[in-house]
Every structure is written in structure tokens, then in C-alpha cells.
Design an enzyme around this catalytic site. Structure first.
Site, PDB file in Angstrom:
ATOM      1  N   HIS A  71       0.844  -1.188   0.000  1.00  0.00           N
ATOM      2  CA  HIS A  71       0.000   0.000   0.000  1.00  0.00           C
ATOM      3  C   HIS A  71       0.888   1.249   0.000  1.00  0.00           C
ATOM      4  CE1 HIS A  71      -3.945  -2.004   1.567  1.00  0.00           C
ATOM      5  NE2 HIS A  71      -3.425  -2.630   0.521  1.00  0.00           N
TER       6      HIS A  71
ATOM      7  N   GLU B 224       1.084   3.867   1.876  1.00  0.00           N
ATOM      8  CA  GLU B 224       1.680   4.261   3.147  1.00  0.00           C
ATOM      9  C   GLU B 224       2.911   3.425   3.468  1.00  0.00           C
ATOM     10  OE1 GLU B 224      -2.860   4.220   4.021  1.00  0.00           O
ATOM     11  OE2 GLU B 224      -1.498   3.456   2.482  1.00  0.00           O
TER      12      GLU B 224
ATOM     13  N   ALA C 154     -19.546   6.402 -30.751  1.00  0.00           N
ATOM     14  CA  ALA C 154     -19.016   7.175 -31.873  1.00  0.00           C
ATOM     15  C   ALA C 154     -20.123   7.238 -32.910  1.00  0.00           C
ATOM     16  CB  ALA C 154     -17.770   6.516 -32.448  1.00  0.00           C
TER      17      ALA C 154
ATOM     18  N   THR D  28     -22.214  -6.675 -33.213  1.00  0.00           N
ATOM     19  CA  THR D  28     -20.978  -5.930 -33.481  1.00  0.00           C
ATOM     20  C   THR D  28     -19.856  -6.874 -33.871  1.00  0.00           C
ATOM     21  OG1 THR D  28     -21.605  -4.138 -31.983  1.00  0.00           O
ATOM     22  CG2 THR D  28     -19.260  -4.382 -32.458  1.00  0.00           C
TER      23      THR D  28
ATOM     24  N   ARG E 214      -4.384  -1.491 -27.768  1.00  0.00           N
ATOM     25  CA  ARG E 214      -3.282  -1.487 -28.735  1.00  0.00           C
ATOM     26  C   ARG E 214      -2.319  -0.333 -28.477  1.00  0.00           C
ATOM     27  NH1 ARG E 214      -6.770  -2.505 -34.132  1.00  0.00           N
ATOM     28  NH2 ARG E 214      -8.284  -1.371 -32.892  1.00  0.00           N
TER      29      ARG E 214
ATOM     30  N   GLY F 261     -28.521   0.773 -25.681  1.00  0.00           N
ATOM     31  CA  GLY F 261     -29.876   1.079 -25.236  1.00  0.00           C
ATOM     32  C   GLY F 261     -30.307   0.238 -24.056  1.00  0.00           C
ATOM     33  N   SER F 262     -29.924  -1.035 -24.050  1.00  0.00           N
ATOM     34  CA  SER F 262     -30.285  -1.917 -22.939  1.00  0.00           C
ATOM     35  C   SER F 262     -29.662  -1.456 -21.636  1.00  0.00           C
ATOM     36  CB  SER F 262     -29.851  -3.353 -23.255  1.00  0.00           C
ATOM     37  OG  SER F 262     -30.526  -3.854 -24.382  1.00  0.00           O
TER      38      SER F 262
END
Length: 361
Positions: free
Chosen positions: A51, A53, A153, A195, A206, A294-295
Site C-alpha cells: 500500500h 503508506e 461514436a 458488433t 493497442r 440502449g439496454s
């Protein structure tokens, strides 16, 4: 600027210098100051590492010094020992932190332990900046859900493809490079199977030294091809339902994908997000297509929007809309962005705005 704010700002800048995303842990930076001089600093570099600290304390004798950290020091054994133990052992006389850690194992107990042992504790310095830095972690601790970004986009008329389905490219190369940097800030990228079938995207940043996000495909009937680029990355989760056949499941698993099955005819988004959280994925970007975006909006799951607006007009009711789904029946039900800001990125305009209460300015 008061000294406490000055040193806390330095801790906040340090916090974001981690070379990789810290999730499921928070972003944390720490500086140690004695008599107006900074004598040590540290940052958290990811789950399982020291961590902030502890890293700072290892670099200096801190007896009688003031320790600045943007999140309340932990007081429990997790992957690493408690920071409160290290602070007390080092002889720090004062601790200044910005935000209480909502982790049930901490939640003001860290500060209480320090005070009990005579350490002066000051809380709330640079609270707003520190909370915004760790909005992902704070939402996870409060709700058990990941932080969800919608990335879009689209053209001026809100289209992501022409009526014939052509979508490459709505935005120019510079805007696409900027969007890949956004991917590097998230642990998972979500798309619908349409898609994958239409574009066969890679969905990775990338970029040199960037971590690879999980590719999550919403695919109720398992239509994702085993040779899809996302599958070949080795970091692909295909979420399906009982509509999927065992043969398709085995084929995708042999190709290297994880296949997660859910009840019902459509992948239940909340259950999917909770399962991602169980796999320590706290930061999710939804990229599309329109029905998938949309969902997520319909389910009230979006926290922030990044919208790349290209200065072109496609037209036609048959061209694909950026955000589909059920949508708002009344303007009063529409999703309104808070703290919206616009900047030029290549040939496009990028609009960034917050949707949920967990997205902070």
C-alpha cells in the site's frame, strides 16, 4: 494554498501514477512531511503490492512526521498487513487523509485506531478531488456494482452505420486512438454479438504498456465465431443464455473463450455485472451496438458517457441508431448529462458527461 491541501494534492497526483489499474483496490498516493519538507512518498501499484503508506514509510525514518494519504489507512489483514500497524511502528505523529474508506473492514476504524494510540488525525482535506479520483472504488463499495461507461461514436444525426450497414469509419484515426486510450482505463469492454458479426473488432487499447481489458460479448444464442478476434485475445467472456447449444459452448471454450450462462432468453445485465465484480472487474466500458447501449441505458446502469460526434450526416430511418432499446417515452424520462464538457479530438467533438450520482466531476 494551506500546507495540508498542498501535500494532499501531491498525494493525489502520485496516486494516479500507478502503471496499472489498481482495482479492486483504490488509487492511493502518500507523502510524508517533516518540518515543511517532504521526506518520502509512495503509491499503490495494484492488488497484492504494498500500500502507498507502507511504500512511503519504507523510504524514510518517519518518527514525529506527518503522513498525507488520500484514503483512510486500512486496519485489516487482506493481501497485505494493516497500514495502521506500519504507521504506529514508524512513530508518525499526525495522519491527514481525504476520504473515509467505505470498505466494511475499515470504515473509520483505521482513524479510530490511530487516535487511540495518540496519533493526531485530520480527515476531509481535498475531499471532492479525492472522491472523484476513486469514484469506481466508492461505487463498488456502496453498491456492489462496477462503474459503467458508455462510449459512443456517431454522426451528427446519431447514426453508427449507414442503411447498408457500413460503419468503418464514422470517426477519424485520431478520435479512434483517443477511444483506445479510454479502453485502457477500463477492465472490460462490452459489446453485442451483432458488433462481432458485423465488424470483427479487436476491442483492445493497442497501446504500449497498456493492460488488456476483458472482451465481454452479449450473445444469448452463442453466434460468436470461434475465430473472432476477441476470442483469439485469450481475454474473452461470451455471455449466453439457455438458448445456446452445448456444441457451440464447447467450441468457443476450446477456442479460448470463457462462456458464462445465465437464465432467461436475454442476458440479464445486472447479473452479468455482479459476476464481473465477483471476478474483480470494477470498471466496464460499453461500446455497442445501439441495442446493447440502449439496454444499459434502459436498465439505469450507465454512470458516464463519452460521445465522439463526427461532423457528418447519414440520414435514413433504416440506418443504425447509436442508442436503441426501449428509450424514454417522455422528455422528463430522458437521460440528462451533468457536468457535460466538449473538446475537439481530431475531426470529431468529444462530449463527456455524467449520468449517475456515482460519476463525480
Amino acid at each position: 494554498m494551506p500546507a495540508d491541501e498542498l501535500y494532499m494534492q501531491r498525494a493525489l497526483r502520485l496516486a494516479r501514477q500507478s502503471p496499472r489499474l489498481p482495482y479492486p483496490n483504490p488509487w492511493v498516493g502518500c507523502v510524508i512531511v517533516r518540518r515543511g519538507s517532504m521526506i518520502a512518498r509512495g503509491l499503490h501499484r495494484g492488488a497484492g503490492t504494498a500500500h502507498a503508506e507502507v511504500e512511503a514509510l519504507a523510504g524514510a525514518g518517519a518518527r514525529g512526521a506527518t503522513l498525507y494519504v488520500n484514503l483512510e489507512p486500512c486496519c485489516h489483514h487482506g493481501r497485505t498487513p494493516p497500514c495502521t500497524d506500519a504507521i504506529l511502528k514508524a512513530g508518525v505523529s499526525r495522519v491527514v487523509y481525504a476520504v473515509r474508506d467505505p470498505n466494511p473492514a475499515v470504515n473509520s476504524r483505521g482513524a479510530a485506531i490511530l487516535r487511540k494510540h495518540g496519533v493526531q488525525v485530520t480527515a476531509g482535506v481535498c475531499f471532492a478531488e479525492a472522491a472523484a479520483l476513486n469514484e469506481v472504488y466508492l461505487k463498488f463499495r456502496a453498491t456492489g456494482m462496477p462503474f459503467v461507461t458508455a462510449k459512443i461514436a456517431a454522426t451528427l444525426d446519431g447514426k453508427i452505420a449507414t442503411r447498408s450497414g457500413e460503419s468503418k469509419w464514422v470517426t477519424d484515426a485520431e478520435a479512434r486512438r483517443h477511444a483506445r486510450k479510454l479502453r485502457a482505463q477500463h477492465q472490460a469492454v462490452v459489446v453485442g454479438v451483432k458488433t462481432i458479426l458485423a465488424d470483427n473488432p479487436h476491442l483492445g487499447p493497442r497501446l504500449a504498456n497498456a493492460g488488456e481489458p476483458w472482451r465481454v460479448v452479449l450473445d444469448s444464442a452463442l453466434r460468436t465465431p470461434p475465430n473472432a478476434r476477441v476470442v483469439k485475445t485469450g481475454k474473452c467472456i461470451v455471455a449466453c443464455t439457455g438458448r445456446a447449444g452445448e456444441r457451440q459452448r464447447q467450441t468457443l471454450m476450446r477456442a479460448g473463450a470463457q462462456v458464462w450462462s445465465f437464465p432467461g432468453r436475454r442476458v440479464p445485465l445486472r447479473l452479468l455485472l455482479r459476476r464481473l465484480v465477483a471476478s474483480e472487474v470494477l470498471s466496464v466500458m460499453v461500446e455497442g451496438g445501439g441495442q446493447t447501449l440502449g439496454s444499459f441505458f434502459d436498465a439505469g446502469l450507465v454512470d458516464r458517457v463519452y460521445w465522439y460526434l463526427a461532423p457528418i450526416i447519414v440520414g435514413s430511418v433504416k440506418s443504425r441508431a447509436a442508442v436503441a432499446g426501449r428509450g424514454a417515452g417522455r422528455l422528463s424520462e430522458a437521460w440528462r448529462l451533468r457536468e457535460a464538457a466538449v473538446k475537439r479530438v481530431g475531426g470529431a467533438w468529444l462530449l463527456r458527461g455524467n449520468v449517475s450520482r456515482w460519476a463525480l466531476a
